[in-house]
Scaffold this active site. Structure first.
Site, PDB file in Angstrom:
ATOM      1  N   GLY A  33      -2.316  -6.597   5.958  1.00 17.26           N
ATOM      2  CA  GLY A  33      -1.277  -7.328   5.398  1.00 17.26           C
ATOM      3  C   GLY A  33      -0.212  -6.909   6.492  1.00 17.26           C
ATOM      4  N   GLU A  69       2.772   4.598  -0.933  1.00 16.04           N
ATOM      5  CA  GLU A  69       2.333   5.028  -2.512  1.00 16.04           C
ATOM      6  C   GLU A  69       2.681   6.546  -2.677  1.00 16.04           C
ATOM      7  OE1 GLU A  69      -1.317   3.080  -1.476  1.00 16.04           O
ATOM      8  OE2 GLU A  69      -1.758   2.573  -3.485  1.00 16.04           O
ATOM      9  N   ARG A  73     -16.333  -5.490  -0.643  1.00 17.33           N
ATOM     10  CA  ARG A  73     -16.559  -5.924  -1.954  1.00 17.33           C
ATOM     11  C   ARG A  73     -16.512  -7.363  -1.831  1.00 17.33           C
ATOM     12  NH1 ARG A  73     -11.988  -2.466  -4.518  1.00 17.33           N
ATOM     13  NH2 ARG A  73     -12.089  -1.048  -2.747  1.00 17.33           N
ATOM     14  N   ASN A  79      -4.289  12.602  -3.680  1.00  8.79           N
ATOM     15  CA  ASN A  79      -5.002  11.294  -4.025  1.00  8.79           C
ATOM     16  C   ASN A  79      -6.669  11.551  -3.635  1.00  8.79           C
ATOM     17  OD1 ASN A  79      -5.948   8.981  -4.049  1.00  8.79           O
ATOM     18  ND2 ASN A  79      -4.399   8.175  -2.601  1.00  8.79           N
ATOM     19  N   HIS A  83      -3.932  -0.737  -7.515  1.00 10.30           N
ATOM     20  CA  HIS A  83      -2.970  -0.885  -6.334  1.00 10.30           C
ATOM     21  C   HIS A  83      -1.542  -0.991  -7.154  1.00 10.30           C
ATOM     22  CE1 HIS A  83      -6.108  -2.934  -3.836  1.00 10.30           C
ATOM     23  NE2 HIS A  83      -6.177  -1.431  -3.667  1.00 10.30           N
ATOM     24  N   ARG A 142      -2.228  10.966  -8.295  1.00 11.29           N
ATOM     25  CA  ARG A 142      -2.613   9.672  -8.360  1.00 11.29           C
ATOM     26  C   ARG A 142      -4.149   9.678  -9.132  1.00 11.29           C
ATOM     27  NH1 ARG A 142      -6.060   5.489  -4.685  1.00 11.29           N
ATOM     28  NH2 ARG A 142      -5.637   3.614  -5.724  1.00 11.29           N
TER      29      ARG A 142
END
Ligand code: AMP
Length: 427
Positions: free
Chosen positions: A353, A405, A257, A18, A196, A107
């Site tokens: 989260g 992932e 962001r 990745n 995502h 990825r």
């Protein structure tokens, strides 16, 4: 040979690469069990702070209690993506792990409208990834470096691309078109792509297993909240809308962001405050979000600590930033309920989260109209890798799921390899 079932191949693994804009994450994963034989991270690439960490457990049996070994910063800084990857290749060779690798799964951030599934990488695929660099200038070129280094190091191994945009290719036109002249989409590909995807797919799949329902029948809203944040609505197992857009700047507020702003602000910044395009790019991508509003940090943990410390000079500012962050996420979740007629529940994942019970509580408090009620005890207990439903019995379910992932990339690479082998055997 069936890679997913043969006992002989149970110890074989997929090398998952990745490459981010300034980092490389890697793992060597057994696709069936998810066991990680080796993993690591090279970050702050090309800067004097560049560092690389590799952790490995070369005894791959789940029952062997060998302690993990790790090595940190054995390359002298600065070094780049290619040097970090070459160091990984040398380590894999030194640990005799190369013969365990059956394929390399990469990825890749942007697959545009070309790829909705994992694909075996050939020269055409590489050309397409390169052409899509105009939509992901920081990521696709880095992904290509990873592919090129691995092709050179392991010329006999299949290289497979798994795209971050692929899961969202099921979005309908009404979700991916912007309200701007159609030609900008038809001629220049300006539309929502979403990102995502691998994470949203993984957590939705986990919830489907938890509630014992086929994913194809599940209706969920998934909030991936990390340094980058996105909300995705999943209807009958498919992504039908998502908050990130043509670039990973749209949608909810993130670490650095801005997420959604009035596009007129950009014109105002140029005309009234003489900002250049580069300054606006830096402002919205690197100086906004939690960092910009708090004037302290982009890191949720740091901001929570400051908010609860009355003596901290930025306590009030940290609270403002986190409050806006939670409110905007709740608004996004509520707006996505417009895509569904039935909702099985909400999912929280990503560093924030999975770990911040305060953020989850604030978001769920805003969503009482959708019948979300947080159970405080479960909310506090479900952190640091623990998964579960944090809602009260009378509430709609709300799951916390640790994303993975890398495992999805390993599984999807193994599945594609299997399909290719089965097809060639039957021909
Ligand atoms: P990610 O990009 O998924 O690695 O997530 C990074 C974000 O997760 C950062 O803002 C961290 O501060 C946040 N995070 C990680 N652990 C915690 C925690 N225990 N409490 C609050 N935020 C956390």
């Amino acid at each position: 040979m069936d890679i997913s079932t043969s006992s002989q191949t149970n110890t074989l693994a997929i090398l998952v690469i990745n490459c981010g804009s300034s980092s490389v994450k890697f793992s060597l994963i057994q696709p069936k069990s998810g066991i990680n034989l080796l993993s690591g991270l090279a970050e702050c690439l090309t800067t004097p702070q560049a560092s690389i960490k590799i952790k490995y457990n070369i005894n791959d049996s789940i029952n062997d209690n060998n302690e993990n070994q790790s090595e940190t910063s054995f390359l002298s800084a600065p070094f780049d993506h290619q040097q970090a990857l070459n160091a990984l290749v040398s380590k894999l060779k030194a640990l005799d792990l190369v013969e365990k690798i059956i394929a390399v799964g990469h990825r890749v951030v942007h697959g545009g409208e070309h790829y909705s599934k994992p694909i075996l990488i050939n020269d055409d695929v590489k050309r397409t990834i390169n052409n899509l660099a105009k939509l992901a200038p920081l990521h696709n070129p880095a992904n290509l470096i990873g592919i090129n280094v691995c092709q050179k190091a392991f010329p006999k191994l299949s290289q497979i691309a798994i795209f971050d945009t692929a899961f969202h290719q099921s979005m309908p036109e009404k979700a991916y078109l912007y309200g701007i002249p159609f030609e900008l989409y038809s001629k220049h590909g300006i539309r929502r792509y979403g990102f995502h995807g691998t994470s949203h797919y993984f957590v939705a799949n986990q919830v489907a297993q938890l509630i014992n329902k086929p994913l194809e029948q599940c209706n969920l809203i998934s909030a991936h909240l990390g340094n980058g944040c996105s909300v995705t609505v999943i209807k009958n197992g498919k992504s039908v809308d998502t908050s990130l857009g043509m670039t990973p700047l749209e949608g909810v507020m993130m670490g650095t962001r801005s997420g959604d702003i009035d596009a007129g602000i950009i014109v105002h910044l140029v005309e009234q405050l003489s900002y250049s395009i580069e300054q606006i790019d830096t402002l919205l991508n690197k100086q906004s979000g939690l960092l910009g509003l708090s004037t302290l940090s982009n890191d949720c943990r740091t901001l929570e600590a400051a908010m609860f410390d009355d003596n901290h000079s930025k306590s009030a500012q940290a609270k403002i930033a986190l409050t806006v962050f939670c409110y905007r996420i709740a608004k996004s979740i509520a707006s996505f309920s417009a895509s569904l007629t039935q909702l099985d529940g909400l999912i929280f994942t990503g560093g924030i989260g999975e770990n911040s019970s305060w953020v989850r509580q604030q978001i769920l408090k805003q969503l009482s109209l959708l019948n979300f009620q947080v159970c405080e005890e479960k909310n506090q207990a479900t952190r640091f890798g623990t998964s579960g439903n944090i809602a009260t019995k009378s509430s709609r379910p709300c799951w916390v799921i640790a994303t993975n992932e890398e495992w999805v990339i390993a599984q999807q690479s193994a599945q594609l390899l299997n399909t290719i082998k089965n097809n060639s055997a039957s021909n």
